[in-house]
Design an enzyme around this catalytic site. Structure first.
Site, PDB file in Angstrom:
ATOM      1  N   ASN A  86       0.856  -1.241   0.069  1.00  8.18           N
ATOM      2  CA  ASN A  86      -0.207  -0.027   0.020  1.00  8.18           C
ATOM      3  C   ASN A  86       0.934   1.269   0.047  1.00  8.18           C
ATOM      4  O   ASN A  86       0.335   2.280  -0.393  1.00  8.18           O
ATOM      5  CB  ASN A  86      -0.957   0.008   1.104  1.00  8.18           C
ATOM      6  N   TYR A 163       4.979  10.029 -11.205  1.00  5.56           N
ATOM      7  CA  TYR A 163       3.479   8.942 -10.429  1.00  5.56           C
ATOM      8  C   TYR A 163       2.962   8.306 -11.718  1.00  5.56           C
ATOM      9  O   TYR A 163       2.918   6.924 -11.445  1.00  5.56           O
ATOM     10  CB  TYR A 163       2.650  10.164 -10.015  1.00  5.56           C
ATOM     11  N   LYS A 167       3.253   4.110 -11.670  1.00  8.67           N
ATOM     12  CA  LYS A 167       2.095   3.072 -11.407  1.00  8.67           C
ATOM     13  C   LYS A 167       1.795   2.245 -12.703  1.00  8.67           C
ATOM     14  O   LYS A 167       1.473   1.223 -12.437  1.00  8.67           O
ATOM     15  CB  LYS A 167       0.675   3.977 -11.145  1.00  8.67           C
ATOM     16  N   THR A 198      -7.827  12.177   0.811  1.00  9.68           N
ATOM     17  CA  THR A 198      -6.781  11.978   1.629  1.00  9.68           C
ATOM     18  C   THR A 198      -6.117  13.230   1.719  1.00  9.68           C
ATOM     19  O   THR A 198      -5.813  13.878   0.820  1.00  9.68           O
ATOM     20  CB  THR A 198      -6.130  10.508   1.304  1.00  9.68           C
TER      21      THR A 198
END
Length: 245
Positions: A86, A163, A167, A198
């Site tokens: 995670n 990023y 991924k 978040t």
């Protein structure tokens, strides 16, 4: 009782994933790079009556930390049923393809790709002791090369390069890992928790943390007939729940 190790689980989606798995009867090793934050998270869960949990200090960027975490777990269990990779970072902004400093790429890949690989390799033999081992790599819908090539995609203009590339690389690793474990009881999948409010995105996402964690938990608890080598993303493709790579 099944056991699960979750990296980056002292807050947000990782923390809620721990909570939901505890509610399902799992014993949770709550991974945190800061052991004090991990201990604080554990105390919060225990205050809720969820007691089958303990913190594990693990910094996925640091091979020595991963090794130490493995040694710690060896003292507690001989089997690991679920690994949830995670922990992840977004990296410094802006991240355009021509302006992002190479150091940003290296930092993001260290956590989002190399960290996942290192942790998986470190704990794979404990996972092999489980009759139904599961590996969940927490990815992002932004890791889909197919969708990034579609001008009609709702997030087409969102392209933080480091990023996105990390991924996409993580998804590629998931495909190969699932292939290498194809003749075993392993289920290995990538899961996009969705665009969730978040700290990761300054709470800009429309999704909720419980819903995001539920997506991760679903893949972590697949039965023997569950899928492997898939990229799940309800947020991107709600009709099927499976995103194109």
């Amino acid at each position: 009782m099944k056991t699960v190790l979750i990296t980056g689980a002292n807050k947000s989606i990782g923390f809620e994933t721990a909570r939901q798995l505890l509610q399902q009867g799992y014993y949770v090793y709550l991974g945190s790079r800061d052991i004090q934050k991990g201990q604080q998270a554990v105390r919060q869960l225990q205050a809720e009556g969820l007691t089958q949990v303990e913190p594990i200090e693990i910094n996925v960027d640091d091979l020595a930390s991963i090794k130490a975490a493995r040694e710690t777990l060896d003292q507690k269990t001989t089997v690991l049923d679920v690994l949830i990779n995670n922990a992840g970072i977004h990296g410094a902004m802006p991240q355009t393809s021509l302006e992002a400093d190479i150091s940003v790429f290296k930092q993001v890949f260290d956590t989002n790709v190399f960290g996942v690989i290192s942790v998986t390799q470190a704990f794979i033999d404990l996972l092999r002791q489980s009759p139904e081992p599961r590996i969940v790599n927490v990815t992002s819908g932004l890791g889909s090369l197919t969708l990034h090539s579609d001008p009609n995609w709702k997030y087409y203009m969102v392209k933080p390069t480091a990023y996105v590339a990390s991924k996409a690389a993580l998804n590629a690793y998931t495909i190969v890992l699932a292939y290498d474990l194809r003749d075993t009881a392993f289920k290995v999948n990538s899961v996009d928790p969705g665009y969730t409010a978040t700290d990761f995105n300054n709470h800009s996402g429309p999704g909720t943390v419980p819903d995001a964690a539920a997506r991760v938990v679903k893949a972590a608890t697949f039965g023997p007939d569950g899928p492997t080598g898939q990229f799940f993303s309800d947020d991107n493709v709600p009709e099927t729940g499976i995103s194109p790579w």
